[in-house]
Write a protein that holds these residues in place. Structure first.
Motif, PDB file in Angstrom:
ATOM      1  N   UNK A   1      -4.270   6.034  -4.804  1.00 25.80           N
ATOM      2  CA  UNK A   1      -3.907   7.068  -3.840  1.00 25.80           C
ATOM      3  C   UNK A   1      -2.787   7.950  -4.367  1.00 25.80           C
ATOM      4  N   UNK A   2      -2.937   9.262  -4.187  1.00 22.61           N
ATOM      5  CA  UNK A   2      -1.892  10.208  -4.579  1.00 22.61           C
ATOM      6  C   UNK A   2      -0.603   9.989  -3.798  1.00 22.61           C
ATOM      7  N   UNK A   3      -0.696   9.312  -2.651  1.00 19.02           N
ATOM      8  CA  UNK A   3       0.478   9.119  -1.801  1.00 19.02           C
ATOM      9  C   UNK A   3       1.343   7.939  -2.220  1.00 19.02           C
ATOM     10  N   UNK A   4       0.878   7.141  -3.167  1.00 19.14           N
ATOM     11  CA  UNK A   4       1.700   6.030  -3.647  1.00 19.14           C
ATOM     12  C   UNK A   4       2.979   6.568  -4.274  1.00 19.14           C
ATOM     13  N   UNK A   5       4.084   5.916  -3.991  1.00 22.42           N
ATOM     14  CA  UNK A   5       5.368   6.320  -4.558  1.00 22.42           C
ATOM     15  C   UNK A   5       5.583   5.549  -5.855  1.00 22.42           C
ATOM     16  N   UNK A   6       5.638   6.275  -6.960  1.00 25.75           N
ATOM     17  CA  UNK A   6       5.832   5.662  -8.273  1.00 25.75           C
ATOM     18  C   UNK A   6       7.282   5.225  -8.424  1.00 25.75           C
ATOM     19  N   UNK A   7       7.470   3.942  -8.733  1.00 25.53           N
ATOM     20  CA  UNK A   7       8.783   3.375  -9.010  1.00 25.53           C
ATOM     21  C   UNK A   7       8.726   2.769 -10.416  1.00 25.53           C
ATOM     22  N   UNK A   8       9.279   3.454 -11.411  1.00 27.34           N
ATOM     23  CA  UNK A   8       9.176   2.999 -12.803  1.00 27.34           C
ATOM     24  C   UNK A   8      10.260   1.990 -13.163  1.00 27.34           C
ATOM     25  N   UNK A   9      10.165   1.431 -14.369  1.00 27.81           N
ATOM     26  CA  UNK A   9      11.169   0.475 -14.841  1.00 27.81           C
ATOM     27  C   UNK A   9      12.304   1.160 -15.590  1.00 27.81           C
TER      28      UNK A   9
ATOM     29  N   UNK B   1       0.821  -1.224   0.000  1.00 27.81           N
ATOM     30  CA  UNK B   1       0.000   0.000   0.000  1.00 27.81           C
ATOM     31  C   UNK B   1       0.848   1.264   0.000  1.00 27.81           C
ATOM     32  N   UNK B   2       2.076   1.144  -0.488  1.00 23.93           N
ATOM     33  CA  UNK B   2       3.021   2.270  -0.439  1.00 23.93           C
ATOM     34  C   UNK B   2       3.644   2.567  -1.793  1.00 23.93           C
ATOM     35  N   UNK B   3       3.996   1.531  -2.528  1.00 28.08           N
ATOM     36  CA  UNK B   3       4.754   1.690  -3.765  1.00 28.08           C
ATOM     37  C   UNK B   3       3.926   1.254  -4.970  1.00 28.08           C
ATOM     38  N   UNK B   4       3.994   2.042  -6.035  1.00 25.07           N
ATOM     39  CA  UNK B   4       3.354   1.706  -7.302  1.00 25.07           C
ATOM     40  C   UNK B   4       4.453   1.464  -8.332  1.00 25.07           C
ATOM     41  N   UNK B   5       4.652   0.205  -8.696  1.00 26.67           N
ATOM     42  CA  UNK B   5       5.620  -0.127  -9.730  1.00 26.67           C
ATOM     43  C   UNK B   5       4.908  -0.068 -11.076  1.00 26.67           C
ATOM     44  N   UNK B   6       5.320   0.882 -11.910  1.00 26.98           N
ATOM     45  CA  UNK B   6       4.570   1.203 -13.119  1.00 26.98           C
ATOM     46  C   UNK B   6       5.156   0.577 -14.382  1.00 26.98           C
ATOM     47  N   UNK B   7       6.235  -0.193 -14.268  1.00 22.16           N
ATOM     48  CA  UNK B   7       6.839  -0.738 -15.477  1.00 22.16           C
ATOM     49  C   UNK B   7       7.247   0.382 -16.413  1.00 22.16           C
TER      50      UNK B   7
ATOM     51  N   UNK C   1      18.256   7.184  -6.009  1.00 26.64           N
ATOM     52  CA  UNK C   1      17.071   6.409  -6.376  1.00 26.64           C
ATOM     53  C   UNK C   1      16.189   7.217  -7.328  1.00 26.64           C
ATOM     54  N   UNK C   2      15.239   6.513  -7.944  1.00 27.20           N
ATOM     55  CA  UNK C   2      14.288   7.156  -8.853  1.00 27.20           C
ATOM     56  C   UNK C   2      12.889   6.834  -8.357  1.00 27.20           C
ATOM     57  N   UNK C   3      12.134   7.854  -7.985  1.00 27.95           N
ATOM     58  CA  UNK C   3      10.783   7.638  -7.491  1.00 27.95           C
ATOM     59  C   UNK C   3      10.167   8.958  -7.060  1.00 27.95           C
ATOM     60  N   UNK C   4       8.836   9.047  -7.140  1.00 29.31           N
ATOM     61  CA  UNK C   4       8.126  10.255  -6.722  1.00 29.31           C
ATOM     62  C   UNK C   4       6.677   9.890  -6.454  1.00 29.31           C
ATOM     63  N   UNK C   5       5.994  10.711  -5.660  1.00 32.77           N
ATOM     64  CA  UNK C   5       4.595  10.432  -5.338  1.00 32.77           C
ATOM     65  C   UNK C   5       3.716  10.619  -6.580  1.00 32.77           C
ATOM     66  N   UNK C   6       2.729   9.737  -6.691  1.00 30.85           N
ATOM     67  CA  UNK C   6       1.827   9.771  -7.835  1.00 30.85           C
ATOM     68  C   UNK C   6       1.130  11.127  -7.942  1.00 30.85           C
ATOM     69  N   UNK C   7       0.699  11.678  -6.821  1.00 29.85           N
ATOM     70  CA  UNK C   7       0.035  12.974  -6.844  1.00 29.85           C
ATOM     71  C   UNK C   7       0.916  14.068  -7.403  1.00 29.85           C
ATOM     72  N   UNK C   8       2.206  14.021  -7.077  1.00 39.65           N
ATOM     73  CA  UNK C   8       3.142  15.016  -7.608  1.00 39.65           C
ATOM     74  C   UNK C   8       3.277  14.894  -9.120  1.00 39.65           C
TER      75      UNK C   8
END
Length: 375
Positions: free
Chosen positions: A285-293, A243-249, A306-313
């Motif tokens: 959730x806007x608070x999910x941290x996007x972690x792309x591929x 419920x924290x990280x969104x891996x977006x490929x 690292x590479x990552x940012x909140x979805x809302x941002x």
């Protein structure tokens, strides 16, 4: 006196620390223009090696006298010779060990954060290629996501942590780099997962990664919830972890969005891409941290590398998420596609299991920048 050498890992640390670095790149101009070592405080001078065979006197006034010069070539040999000549002229010079091939293959593991029940999330930054892969660790178990072909990095890392790899995932069938997922699964006895809509032509067995398939890592403490998010490929799948990280490929990046054309179906898939970005992700959730591929430029790296940012941002800052008119979005995507990745069709066929190129051929297939994003 032996010429100094710097490893890809040492240069990676310099880039992440934003240290000054002067690079003399002795590859030909086309290769240099296509792909080079980049960073905030890097200066480049590109002079092809064949222009320096008879000596370096003509370029000495272009080199700094008060800092080290790093000489870079494709495989190492030419840079050693040029570095020796520069040293003989009284300027401190070093060379990149293994050349740009080693730069392409280096993976830098970075801890992204702790998980709620004692687990950890790690990101592996392939600094020279822009690829990002992941390891989720919990209760003695690990899952690897979007691995590169340098499989020993992940298995050694898991061994050093004292955990067993039990699951391996690919968010989609990759076209810009060769996946090591199946090999890791074979070596560790882990289950290998792939979206079935990307697997029509694969020649091997896999577990179908579909909506509703929650895969547990460790003692039920981490649930990986796949979300069907087509657009980059027809089967592209995202993960919400802890419920924290969104891996977006390769669907959503920090500074751009994924390209929909690597199977030759841009016009068909651009609508799927928009629905994923503007509807499916909007429900999260806007608070999910996007972690792309992947990442495209060094500016996307955070201070810790690292590479990552909140979805809302990203919904505020990423231009690809802020085009209200659907036709304008489709036009922006289809008219701003960069060149296809090098050997992308061969890479897709390798990832399908149709061809099995040797290690040197695989290296050649991957040389160059990643080109997964819309410009």
């Amino acid at each position: 006196m032996a010429i100094k050498k710097l490893t890809a890992k040492q240069i990676t640390k310099k880039l992440m620390n934003k240290e000054n670095l002067f690079i003399l790149d002795v590859r030909n101009e086309t290769d240099f223009t296509d792909w080079k070592i980049e960073g905030e405080n890097i200066q480049h001078l590109n002079v092809p090696y064949f222009n320096l065979i008879d000596g370096v006197e003509a370029i000495m006034d272009k080199l700094p006298k008060d800092e080290q010069v790093l000489v870079v070539c494709a495989k190492e040999g030419s840079s050693v010779m040029v570095a020796e000549m520069i040293n003989a002229e009284g300027v401190d010079a070093a060379y990149l060990q293994g050349g740009m091939k080693s730069w392409s293959e280096h993976l830098e593991p970075i801890k992204v954060g702790d998980l709620k029940d004692g687990g950890e999330m790690y990101q592996f930054v392939r600094i020279g290629k822009g690829c990002l892969s992941y390891m989720v660790v919990s209760n003695g178990e690990a899952a690897v996501i979007d691995s590169t072909r340098m499989t020993n990095v992940y298995t050694d890392f898991a061994r050093d942590l004292g955990v067993k790899v039990t699951h391996v995932f690919d968010t989609h069938l990759h076209a810009d780099h060769i996946s090591g997922g199946r090999i890791i699964a074979e070596e560790t006895g882990a289950q290998y997962w792939l979206p079935p809509k990307d697997a029509d032509e694969v020649t091997y067995e896999y577990n179908a990664l579909e909506d509703g398939n929650n895969v547990t890592i460790g003692h039920t403490t981490i649930n990986i919830h796949p979300l069907y998010t087509p657009g980059h490929t027809i089967g592209s799948t995202s993960f919400v972890i802890d419920d924290t990280y969104l891996l977006t490929g390769d669907i959503l990046f920090i500074d751009s969005i994924g390209r929909p054309d690597l199977a030759g179906l841009a016009e068909d898939w651009v609508g799927d891409l928009r629905e994923t970005l503007y509807k499916r992700y909007k429900e999260l959730s806007d608070d999910l941290i996007v972690l792309p591929a992947h990442f495209m430029i060094m500016d996307e790296l955070n201070d810790d590398g690292s590479v990552g940012a909140k979805l809302g941002s990203l919904f505020v800052q990423n231009h690809g998420l802020n085009i209200e008119d659907e036709e304008e979005f489709k036009k922006m995507v289809t008219e701003n596609l960069p060149p296809q990745p090098n050997a992308y069709q061969e890479i897709r066929e390798t990832n399908m299991g149709k061809i099995s190129p040797d290690e040197e051929k695989q290296r050649e297939m991957e040389i160059g920048p990643n080109r997964c994003a819309v410009r």
